[in-house]
Design an enzyme around this catalytic site. Structure first.
Site, PDB file in Angstrom:
ATOM      1  CG  ASN A  22      29.923  41.494  32.015  1.00  0.00           C
ATOM      2  OD1 ASN A  22      28.766  41.263  31.695  1.00  0.00           O
ATOM      3  ND2 ASN A  22      30.396  41.201  33.215  1.00  0.00           N
ATOM      4  CD  GLU A  23      27.669  42.131  35.527  1.00  0.00           C
ATOM      5  OE1 GLU A  23      26.616  41.493  35.457  1.00  0.00           O
ATOM      6  OE2 GLU A  23      28.595  41.843  36.319  1.00  0.00           O
ATOM      7  CB  CYS A  24      33.121  48.136  33.161  1.00  0.00           C
ATOM      8  SG  CYS A  24      34.026  46.651  32.660  1.00  0.00           S
TER       9      CYS A  24
END
Length: 877
Positions: A475-477
C-alpha cells in the site's frame, strides 16, 4: 538517556498493581486437548499451564495462550486498559522489556508412538527463541510466518518444559536503525509516542506495521504466542500441502489439478492418491504413484462438468465444493485432507482504454464486475481479542452494506483462516495486500530472505480460497517514494542512500514478489502495489487504480467527488467521530467532552489538523453545531454524505469507473477515524448511507449548471423496465409538482434517464426551500428512493421539527414508526450505553409519510420509547 530506557527502569514498579478482570478478553480457541485428523496424523494443542514474566525478574504470572503480553498484563490488572483515556502512554515500557513464557506438558501416548513429532507455532510475535527441555530449537523473527520443528528426539513422555523467550523488538531493531539512521521512511510510525524520538523501527521488523501506530491507531508494540501452538505427529508419509489449481473454467466444465505435496521418510512404491467430491460422495480421480524419501510433488488432474460457479455477492450464489484428497499405501489409507474451493474464473483487465490509459476492472466468470467495497484493517491492536463472532459480524456488515469486495490492507496482517472462509461463504472478493504499507524497506540480504519465506508460507496457506481475486505488493509504498517527496529529499541529503533505497523498493515489488507469485500461484493475479505505478515513477491518478483524498485532506468540497475520475477508486475517505456511546467508553468524564481536550485528541491520531479539517467541513456543509453531541452527529452526517456522494459519482461513471473501495471499514480501538463502523461494531451514519448507495439498482441525481440530471445505475445482469417519479416538495410539506416517466435501464451500466432545467422544477420556489424526492420502481418489483437538494445543506431553510413516535414490541426487538408534518433531514436514533442495532438510521423523514425501522434490542418497547434519543440537522437551526 533515551526516554525508553527510563520507561524500562519504571517497569518493575508498574507490575505491583492489583488484579482485576476486564471483560474484553476472551479464552483462546482450541484451548485444550489433542485430536486426530482422520485418525492418521495426530495433533496435541499446548495451550494450558502457561506462565509469563519479565526476563530480568523472577516474578511469574498465569498467562493465556494464544495471547500477547499486553493482554496478560491487562487481565491480571497489572496495567490499565490502554484503550481508555490516556492509558496508552503508561504502557510504552512493555515493548522495551524481554519476556519469557513457559509451560510444562505431557505428550499423549498416541503421539509418542509415531515416528515423527513436530512442534508447530502458527504465529510468534516476533523475535523469539524457543527452548524445549533446555535445548534451543528455534529462533523466530517474523510475526507472519508459521514455524515447525522436528522434536521427537528432544521430547519426553512427561515433564516436558517449553520456554519461549521474546526479545524486545525495540532492543533488537534499534542497532539496525543506528546503522542506517533515517535511511528508510515510515510515515505512520509513532516513535515519539514510544519514547524513541525519530527512530522509526517498524521497517526493520516483519511485524504488523500498525502496531507501531497509524493515523487511526495507537502505538502498542506487542509480543507473544499470538496463534495456536501444538504438537503434530506422523509416520511413514504425510500430505504437507494441497493446491487445487483451476486450469480452465467456464459454464460447461472446469479443468482442475490437485497438486499434492507429500513428505515421506522412505521410498514407497505402491502409493495411491484418491480425490473425492465430498458432497456427492463420488471419486473424481485416482492416481497410482511412487514416493521417494523426502518431498514429493504429484499433480492429479480431473474435470467437473457443468460446475456450480462461485459468484460474488449480488451476482449469484458463492457455490463451494469440498474435495478430500486421500493417500493410501499398500491398500491402507494413511492420511486424508479436505479442502474447500469455489470454482470460478477471474481476470483483471488493465488493457489501455480508447485514450491509451490503463483500465482496471475485474471480470468474474466472464462478467465485468463493478467492485463495491471497503478497506479492512485488523479489528484490534491485540489480535487475540478478535473472536469468531467478531469476524462473522464484521464481514456480515460488509454484505449488509451491499459490498462485494474487501481489501486486506498491507499495514496489518495476513488474516486468520476464518476470515477467508467467511469471505468464501459470503461471496466477498478479497484484494489481498502483502504486508507493506506507507514505508520504504531494507530489501536486501537476510531481511529479503525472511520476506521470501513469509510470502511463500502465506500464499500456500491461502491460495485455495476462491474469494482471493488479487495479490497486491503493498500500500502506497512506491507512491511514498516517488510522489510524497521522499526520493527528492533524500537525493539532496544522501544521493548514494537514495539510489540504494530506490533500487531496493523497485526490486522488492517489480521483481522479487512477482517471481514468488509466478512460482507459487501462476494462475493468480498480481499487481506491484496500490495505487498502480509503472517502474521508475509513482502513480499518476489516471492509469489503473487511484487513491483520492483531495476531499477530506485538502479542503476540496464534498461536491468535488462529482468531478474526479478514475478507472478504479481503491481508496478515498472522510474522517468522523464515533457516536456518543463510544466516546463514553474511552472518555467517561464529561468534563473532557470537547474535541480539543487532551483525552479526545489522544483518540484522534490525525492530530490537531485532522480535527480542524473536520470542523471546517462540518461548518462549511451544515453550519456550526451548538454543542459537543451535535458536533459528533454532524461529523458522522458529513462522512455519510461524503461517502454517498463519492460512491454515486463512481457508479454514475460506469463503465469508465468500475470500482469503489472506501477507506475504511473498521477500527482497531475506539477513535476518531475514517471507519464506517466503530471499534465496537456500531454503524456510523456512513455505513447506512453506503448501504443505500451500493444497492444493486439506484437512481442518482446531479445538479449540473442550471439542470438536474438523474441517472439509473444497475449492477443487474438483465435490462430492467420501470418508472421514475420525481416529486418536488417544500420543506414544510407542500407538493410543488410531480413528474413520472417510463424508463429502460440497461444491464450493468449507468444511464442518463432524466434531464430538466431546475427552474422548471421549482415553479417559482427557492432552492433553499425544497427537496427533490426520487423513486425508481421496476416491473420486476425492485424499488429505490432517495432525495436530493438544489443548494448546500447549510443553506436549507429547515424548520424545527420533532416526529411523532410509536414503538411496538416484536421478536428480537422493537418496531419504530415515525411521522412528521415537516421535512426532517438525516434523523438519527440512538440509545446510549445499550447494545442495539437499527436496520436503518440517519434517514430523511418526509411530511405526512410514516417511516418504519426495526431496533434489535433486549429492552422493552416502553423502555425504548423512554430512552430513545433523536437528532437531526433540523436541531441545528
Amino acid at each position: 538517556m533515551f526516554p525508553y530506557l527510563i520507561a524500562v527502569m519504571m517497569a518493575a514498579l508498574t507490575l505491583q498493581a492489583s488484579a482485576q478482570q476486564p471483560t474484553r478478553l476472551r479464552e483462546p480457541l482450541n484451548s485444550v486437548g489433542w485430536q486426530s485428523y482422520d485418525g492418521k496424523r495426530r495433533c496435541q494443542y499446548l495451550h494450558e499451564g502457561w506462565t509469563f514474566g519479565q526476563a530480568r525478574l523472577t516474578n511469574r504470572h498465569p498467562a493465556v495462550v494464544p495471547g500477547v503480553v499486553h493482554t496478560d498484563l491487562l487481565r491480571l490488572g497489572l496495567i490499565d486498559d490502554p484503550y481508555v483515556g490516556l492509558n496508552e502512554r503508561t504502557v510504552q515500557w512493555v515493548d522495551k522489556e524481554d519476556w519469557v513464557y513457559e509451560t510444562t506438558f505431557r505428550v499423549a501416548d498416541s503421539l509418542m508412538a509415531c515416528d515423527h513429532v513436530d512442534l508447530c507455532f502458527d504465529g510468534l510475535d516476533t523475535y523469539a527463541d524457543v527452548y524445549l527441555n533446555d535445548v534451543k530449537i528455534l529462533e523466530a523473527d517474523n510475526m507472519f510466518r508459521r514455524w515447525q520443528v522436528s522434536v521427537k528426539p528432544t521430547l519426553k513422555t512427561d515433564g516436558n518444559v517449553l520456554r519461549v523467550y521474546f526479545h524486545s523488538p525495540v532492543k533488537v531493531d534499534m542497532p539496525k536503525w543506528e546503522k542506517h539512521p533515517n535511511l528508510y521512511g515510515a510515515s505512520n510510525d509513532q516513535s515519539e509516542n514510544g519514547g524513541l524520538l525519530d527512530r522509526k523501527l517498524s521497517v526493520f521488523a516483519r511485524k504488523a506495521g500498525y502496531h507501531y501506530g497509524w493515523d487511526w491507531g495507537p502505538r502498542l508494540v506487542t509480543s507473544g504466542i499470538w496463534r495456536n501452538v501444538y504438537l503434530q505427529a506422523w509416520s511413514d508419509a504425510r500430505i504437507t500441502d494441497i493446491h487445487l489449481r483451476q486450469e480452465k473454467v467456464n459454464q460447461r466444465q472446469a479443468f482442475l489439478s490437485d497438486i499434492v505435496e507429500i513428505e515421506s521418510d522412505k521410498d514407497i512404491g505402491n502409493a495411491v492418491i484418491t480425490v473425492t467430491d465430498e458432497a456427492k460422495g463420488r471419486t473424481v480421480t485416482t492416481k497410482k504413484c511412487s514416493l521417494r524419501k523426502g518431498v514429493n510433488t504429484i499433480p492429479v488432474t480431473f474435470t467437473i462438468k457443468n460446475p456450480r460457479l462461485w459468484w460474488c455477492n449480488g451476482l449469484g450464489a458463492p457455490e463451494l465444493y469440498t474435495f478430500a484428497t486421500r493417500l493410501s499405501v499398500g491398500g491402507k489409507e494413511i492420511e486424508s485432507q479436505k479442502k474447500r474451493i469455489g470454482i470460478r474464473s477471474v481476470e483483471l483487465v488493465t488493457a489501455p482504454d480508447t485514450e491509451g490509459k490503463k483500465q482496471f476492472f475485474f471480470v468474474l466468470n466472464g462478467v465485468p464486475v463493478f467492485a463495491k467495497g471497503t478497506n479492512y484493517i485488523p479489528q484490534d491492536n491485540f489480535l487475540t481479542n478478535v473472536t469468531p463472532e467478531r469476524y462473522q459480524r464484521t464481514l456480515e456488515d460488509a454484505v449488509l452494506a451491499n459490498m462485494n469486495m474487501v481489501r486486506v490492507w498491507g499495514g496489518g496482517i495476513y488474516e486468520d483462516d476464518l476470515f477467508y472462509d467467511l469471505c468464501d461463504e459470503m461471496g466477498l472478493m478479497v484484494w489481498q495486500d502483502f504486508m507493506f504499507a506507507c514505508s520504504t524497506y531494507p530489501a536486501e540480504g537476510e531481511w529479503l530472505e525472511n520476506v521470501r519465506a513469509e510470502a511463500v508460507d502465506n500464499i500456500r496457506r491461502l491460495r485455495n480460497h476462491p474469494s482471493i481475486v488479487l495479490w497486491c505488493g503493498g500500500n502506497e509504498c512506491l507512491d511514498a517514494w516517488y510522489n510524497w517527496g521522499w526520493k527528492a529529499r533524500m537525493e539532496k541529503q544522501n544521493p548514494d542512500g537514495a539510489r540504494l533505497v530506490g533500487e531496493q523498493q523497485e526490486y522488492l515489488y517489480y521483481d522479487f514478489l512477482q517471481q514468488i507469485v509466478d512460482q507459487q500461484i501462476p494462475d493468480d493475479i498480481f499487481v506491484t502495489g496500490s495505487p498502480l505505478a509503472d517502474r521508475g515513477r509513482g502513480s499518476d491518478g489516471i492509469n489503473g487504480d487511484r487513491h483520492f483524498y483531495g476531499v477530506g485532506h485538502r479542503r476540496m468540497p464534498v461536491s468535488a467527488y462529482n468531478q474526479e475520475k478514475a478507472h478504479f477508486f481503491s481508496e478515498y475517505g472522510m474522517q468522523s467521530f464515533p457516536e456518543y456511546a463510544t466516546v463514553l467508553c474511552f472518555a467517561p468524564d464529561t468534563a473532557t467532552h470537547d474535541i480539543g481536550s487532551e483525552q479526545m485528541m489522544w483518540h484522534q491520531r490525525g492530530g490537531v489538523e485532522a480535527n480542524k479539517m473536520i470542523e471546517w467541513y462540518v461548518n462549511s456543509e451544515y453550519g456550526q453545531p451548538r454543542d459537543f453531541q451535535l458536533f459528533l452527529y454532524a461529523s458522522q452526517l458529513l462522512q455519510g454524505d461524503a461517502m454517498r456522494t463519492a460512491i454515486e459519482a463512481h457508479r454514475r461513471d460506469m463503465p469508465h469507473c468500475m470500482g469503489s473501495l472506501l477507506w475504511q471499514h473498521n477500527d482497531c480501538w475506539p477513535v476518531a477515524s475514517w471507519s464506517t463502523r466503530d471499534y465496537y461494531g456500531r454503524w456510523k451514519a456512513a455505513h447506512y448511507m453506503v448501504r443505500h448507495a451500493f444497492e444493486p439498482l439506484i437512481c442518482s441525481a446531479l445538479a449540473s449548471g442550471d439542470s438536474l440530471h438523474v441517472y439509473a445505475v444497475s449492477d443487474l445482469q438483465r435490462q430492467q423496465k420501470g418508472t421514475l417519479q420525481l416529486t418536488v416538495r417544500t420543506l414544510g410539506g407542500e407538493t410543488v409538482g410531480t413528474l413520472t416517466q417510463a424508463v429502460v435501464i440497461p444491464a450493468n451500466t449507468s444511464t442518463l434517464v432524466f434531464r430538466q432545467p431546475v427552474n422548471d422544477l421549482l415553479k417559482g420556489r427557492q432552492r433553499e426551500d425544497v427537496v427533490v424526492s426520487m423513486s425508481l420502481t421496476t416491473t420486476s418489483g425492485r424499488s429505490y428512493q432517495s432525495n436530493c437538494f438544489l443548494c448546500s445543506q447549510k443553506d436549507l431553510r429547515l424548520h424545527p421539527a420533532k416526529p411523532e413516535i410509536r414503538v411496538e414490541a416484536e421478536e428480537g426487538g422493537c418496531r419504530i414508526t415515525l411521522k412528521t408534518d415537516r421535512f426532517i433531514r438525516a434523523l438519527a436514533l440512538s440509545i446510549d450505553d445499550e447494545d442495539c442495532w437499527l436496520d436503518d438510521n440517519y434517514f430523511d423523514l418526509q411530511p405526512g409519510i410514516p417511516y418504519t425501522c426495526f431496533l434489535r434490542t433486549k429492552l422493552s418497547a416502553e423502555d425504548v420509547k423512554q430512552k430513545l434519543i433523536m437528532s437531526s440537522l433540523n436541531d441545528n437551526r
